[in-house]
Write an enzyme that holds these catalytic residues in place. Structure first.
Site, PDB file in Angstrom:
ATOM      1  N   GLY A  46      62.107 151.265  30.328  1.00 37.50           N
ATOM      2  CA  GLY A  46      61.941 151.112  29.104  1.00 37.50           C
ATOM      3  C   GLY A  46      62.718 149.311  30.056  1.00 37.50           C
ATOM      4  O   GLY A  46      63.157 149.471  31.529  1.00 37.50           O
ATOM      5  N   GLN A  51      68.444 142.048  30.187  1.00 37.22           N
ATOM      6  CA  GLN A  51      67.827 142.497  31.057  1.00 37.22           C
ATOM      7  C   GLN A  51      67.711 141.422  32.140  1.00 37.22           C
ATOM      8  O   GLN A  51      67.180 140.872  33.089  1.00 37.22           O
ATOM      9  CB  GLN A  51      66.962 143.860  31.568  1.00 37.22           C
ATOM     10  N   CYS A  88      69.089 152.841  35.328  1.00 34.92           N
ATOM     11  CA  CYS A  88      68.860 151.742  34.684  1.00 34.92           C
ATOM     12  C   CYS A  88      68.149 151.013  35.509  1.00 34.92           C
ATOM     13  O   CYS A  88      68.740 150.541  36.719  1.00 34.92           O
ATOM     14  CB  CYS A  88      70.011 151.168  33.657  1.00 34.92           C
ATOM     15  N   LEU A  89      67.249 149.610  35.537  1.00 32.65           N
ATOM     16  CA  LEU A  89      66.718 148.460  36.573  1.00 32.65           C
ATOM     17  C   LEU A  89      67.804 147.647  36.719  1.00 32.65           C
ATOM     18  O   LEU A  89      67.616 146.942  37.739  1.00 32.65           O
ATOM     19  CB  LEU A  89      65.165 147.932  35.539  1.00 32.65           C
ATOM     20  N   HIS A 130      69.450 154.773  25.526  1.00 26.47           N
ATOM     21  CA  HIS A 130      69.561 153.730  25.914  1.00 26.47           C
ATOM     22  C   HIS A 130      69.338 151.841  26.222  1.00 26.47           C
ATOM     23  O   HIS A 130      70.180 151.138  26.518  1.00 26.47           O
ATOM     24  CB  HIS A 130      68.778 153.896  27.410  1.00 26.47           C
ATOM     25  N   GLU A 131      67.646 151.616  25.894  1.00 27.02           N
ATOM     26  CA  GLU A 131      67.478 150.744  25.256  1.00 27.02           C
ATOM     27  C   GLU A 131      68.148 150.098  24.590  1.00 27.02           C
ATOM     28  O   GLU A 131      68.783 148.373  24.526  1.00 27.02           O
ATOM     29  CB  GLU A 131      66.193 150.332  25.342  1.00 27.02           C
ATOM     30  N   HIS A 134      71.777 149.197  25.563  1.00 26.34           N
ATOM     31  CA  HIS A 134      71.703 147.249  26.296  1.00 26.34           C
ATOM     32  C   HIS A 134      71.789 145.653  24.695  1.00 26.34           C
ATOM     33  O   HIS A 134      72.637 145.243  25.128  1.00 26.34           O
ATOM     34  CB  HIS A 134      70.602 147.419  26.699  1.00 26.34           C
TER      35      HIS A 134
END
Ligand code: ZN
Length: 156
Positions: A46, A51, A88-89, A130-131, A134
Site C-alpha cells: 500500500g 508518502q 511501512c515504505l 494503515h493507509e 496516513h
C-alpha cells in the site's frame, strides 16, 4: 511509468491532514498511476499520497489481487483483532508489532467518483487501516506494541 520519491519518517508532510479529492483531474490520474508504480517498485502492499508528498485523500493498496485505488476513504465498521508484524515504505528496513482489526468495512470513491464499499480481512484489513491512518498524519509506530526494529539485526 514514473517512480516518485517516497518521503521518510521525520518528514513533516507525513504528519499532516490530507484534503478530500473533489474532482478527478488528469493530474490526479497521473498521480494514481505513479503511486501504483512506486508501490510496486518498492514491493509494498500500500501507499498513501502523503508518502509521495501530496496532501490528498488517496491511497493505493495491492495485497496480491491487483491494485485498489481509494479516494476519500473512510472506515465504516471494524470487527475483531489481529496482532502482527507491520512495516511501512516510509520507514524502510524496520518493522514493529501492531494490533489492528481483523475485519474492516470501508467506503471510498473510485476514479469515476462512484462510491464503492469494500470489506477486508487479515492483510487487507491491516493495509486499509494503515493507509487510511496516513491520510490523517498517523503512522504505525504511533500504534505499535514495541519500538520499530530491523528484523535482520534483532535477535528475537
Ligand atoms: Zn505506511
Amino acid at each position: 511509468m514514473a517512480i516518485r520519491n517516497i518521503r521518510e519518517f521525520g518528514d513533516p508532510v507525513l504528519r499532516k491532514e490530507c484534503k478530500p479529492v473533489k474532482e478527478v483531474t488528469d493530474r490526479i490520474r497521473v498521480l494514481v498511476e505513479d503511486m501504483i508504480d512506486t508501490m510496486n517498485e518498492a514491493n509494498g502492499v500500500g501507499l498513501a499520497a502523503p508518502q509521495v508528498g501530496i496532501l490528498k485523500q488517496i491511497v493505493v493498496i495491492d495485497v496480491g489481487e491487483g491494485p485498489i485505488v481509494m479516494l476519500n476513504p473512510r472506515i465504516l465498521l471494524t470487527e475483531g483483532e489481529q496482532t502482527g508484524i507491520e512495516g511501512c515504505l516510509s520507514l524502510p528496513g524496520k518493522v514493529a508489532e501492531v494490533t489492528r482489526p481483523m475485519h474492516v468495512r470501508a467506503v471510498y470513491q473510485n476514479l469515476d467518483m462512484q462510491e464503492v464499499e469494500i470489506e477486508g480481512d487479515e492483510l487487507l484489513a491491516r493495509a486499509i487501516c494503515h493507509e487510511l491512518d496516513h491520510l490523517h498524519g498517523v503512522l504505525y509506530t504511533d500504534k505499535a506494541n514495541c519500538e520499530a526494529y530491523d528484523p535482520e539485526e534483532e535477535e528475537r
